[in-house]
Each structure stands twice: as structure tokens, then as C-alpha cells.
Design a protein around this motif. Structure first.
Motif, short mmCIF file in Angstrom:
data_model
loop_
_atom_site.label_atom_id
_atom_site.label_comp_id
_atom_site.label_asym_id
_atom_site.label_seq_id
_atom_site.Cartn_x
_atom_site.Cartn_y
_atom_site.Cartn_z
N LEU A 69 0.83 -1.21 0.00
CA LEU A 69 0.00 0.00 0.00
C LEU A 69 0.86 1.26 0.00
O LEU A 69 0.57 2.23 -0.70
CB LEU A 69 -0.92 0.00 1.22
CG LEU A 69 -2.02 -1.06 1.24
CD1 LEU A 69 -2.79 -1.00 2.56
CD2 LEU A 69 -2.97 -0.90 0.07
N THR A 116 -7.24 -6.89 5.91
CA THR A 116 -7.55 -7.04 4.48
C THR A 116 -8.94 -6.52 4.17
O THR A 116 -9.15 -5.81 3.18
CB THR A 116 -7.43 -8.51 4.05
OG1 THR A 116 -6.09 -8.96 4.28
CG2 THR A 116 -7.77 -8.67 2.58
N THR A 119 -8.89 -2.73 4.29
CA THR A 119 -8.18 -2.18 3.14
C THR A 119 -9.06 -2.22 1.89
O THR A 119 -9.15 -1.24 1.14
CB THR A 119 -6.89 -2.98 2.88
OG1 THR A 119 -6.04 -2.87 4.02
CG2 THR A 119 -6.16 -2.45 1.65
N LYS A 123 -10.54 1.08 -0.17
CA LYS A 123 -10.26 1.30 -1.59
C LYS A 123 -11.57 1.40 -2.39
O LYS A 123 -11.70 2.25 -3.28
CB LYS A 123 -9.39 0.17 -2.14
CG LYS A 123 -7.94 0.26 -1.73
CD LYS A 123 -7.11 -0.77 -2.47
CE LYS A 123 -5.63 -0.57 -2.20
NZ LYS A 123 -4.78 -1.47 -3.00
N SER A 203 -3.79 5.64 0.28
CA SER A 203 -3.41 4.23 0.30
C SER A 203 -4.63 3.34 0.28
O SER A 203 -5.73 3.78 0.57
CB SER A 203 -2.58 3.95 1.55
OG SER A 203 -3.33 4.22 2.71
#
Length: 203
Positions: A69, A116, A119, A123, A203
């Protein structure tokens, strides 16, 4: 303080050794005895830090995810260049691509770890906001965008054997040409916009 420093040093050596072991052998093929030997410690000492091989893998995987990232940085307004950064990163670090690939293969069907999931959620939200701002076609599902861009960006990292095998078949066998192909493919699907790159970038 000295004991704490030694403990941190031991754990760091274990993590470094585990990263190499998992990248080479996968989770099932990795051996705690080899990891401990490479880390210059004992299996018993290793288990004092990590209760199982799977727990050790997940710990290292979180570090690897953070490194990816930081090195690639998703910019929803310029997905072609983002794909280029991901492509570059994994060609520079094929061991890290193997490490991640083993986890996807061997942990398929298992619940994703919280890092995970978060993240992926973050995104997808960045892409959704970019769609609302007019930077991306709103007809696409953000999850589909993430998956397609990821697959294109890592296409050559996952088939390094074909780089040499196809060298006499391609118009231009240079690494730059492979990168350009990745960027062009993503550009045709998700064209870069002239909008403010700061909108949702991160990120």
C-alpha cells in the motif's frame, strides 16, 4: 530494556525468515524448524511469539500488505498509472508476489482478516467517491474495478516464465513494453481523468 531489545530482535529475525520461507514453500510447505534455524532461535522460542504457522503467516502478511500500500498508493483519478506502480513493485519483488499468491491459494474460503477487509473497503470507498465526482464511469461496480485493475497490474508478475518464453514472439520484449501494455489496458477500461488527483487519493 536489554531484554526487550533482544525480544524485538528475535521476533524481527523470525519474521524475516518466515517471509522467505513462506514465499518459497507456501504455508503448507513451510517448516517451523527451518524458520527457527534461519532466525537463529529455537522452535519453542518461535511458538512463544506465534501460536501457529498460520498465525505467523497472517502476521507477516499484514506487514506485506502495508508495504504494498505504501509503495503503490491508489489514485482513483489515474488508475492506469496506479496499475503501472503495482506492476513495477511486484516485478521488483517477485518473492513478495509469491508470498501473497500462496496465501490466496491456500487460505481460499477462509474468512478474510480484519486488515484485508478494511483495506478493501477503504479502496472501494475511494473509487465510489471518484465515481460520484465524475472521475470514473459510475456504471462500474467499484469492486469489479478493483479486481480488474489488480489482475491486469499483476498479470506479468504471475507469469514470469512467459517473459523469456515469448521473447522472440513479441514486437518489443523489453520490460518497458510490458509495463506500457498494462497501463494501456487499464487506460482503455478506466481512462485517467483531468480532475484533481487529490480527490480520494491515498493508500
Amino acid at each position: 530494556m536489554a531484554d526487550s531489545t533482544r525480544a524485538d530482535s528475535t521476533r524481527d529475525r523470525i519474521v524475516t525468515a518466515a517471509r522467505a520461507e513462506f514465499a518459497r514453500y507456501g504455508i503448507a510447505g513451510a517448516r517451523i524448524t527451518r524458520i527457527a534455524k534461519a532466525a537463529k532461535t529455537s522452535s519453542e522460542r518461535l511458538y512463544a511469539y506465534f501460536r501457529s504457522k498460520e498465525e505467523l503467516y497472517r502476521f507477516v502478511a499484514e506487514q506485506e500488505l502495508a508495504a504494498v500500500l505504501e509503495a503503490t498508493r491508489l489514485d482513483p483519478t489515474d488508475l492506469p498509472e496506479y496499475a503501472g506502480r503495482v506492476h513495477d513493485y511486484f516485478l521488483r519483488h517477485p518473492d513478495r508476489f509469491r508470498f501473497i499468491s500462496w496465501g490466496r491459494l491456500e487460505l481460499a474460503g477462509a474468512a478474510a482478516d480484519p486488515v484485508t477487509r478494511e483495506t478493501f473497503r477503504r479502496k472501494a470507498e475511494q473509487l465510489r467517491k471518484a465515481q460520484e465526482a465524475g472521475h470514473l464511469d459510475p456504471a462500474w461496480d467499484p469492486v469489479d474495478i478493483l479486481v480488474f485493475v489488480s489482475q491486469l497490474a499483476t498479470a506479468w508478475a504471475g507469469q514470469l516464465d512467459l517473459v523469456d518464453a515469448a521473447a522472440d514472439q513479441v514486437r518489443d520484449p523489453s520490460p518497458a513494453a510490458r509495463r506500457a501494455a498494462v497501463v494501456t489496458a487499464v487506460q482503455r477500461l478506466f481512462p485517467a481523468t483531468a480532475g484533481d488527483a487529490g480527490d480520494g487519493a491515498g493508500s
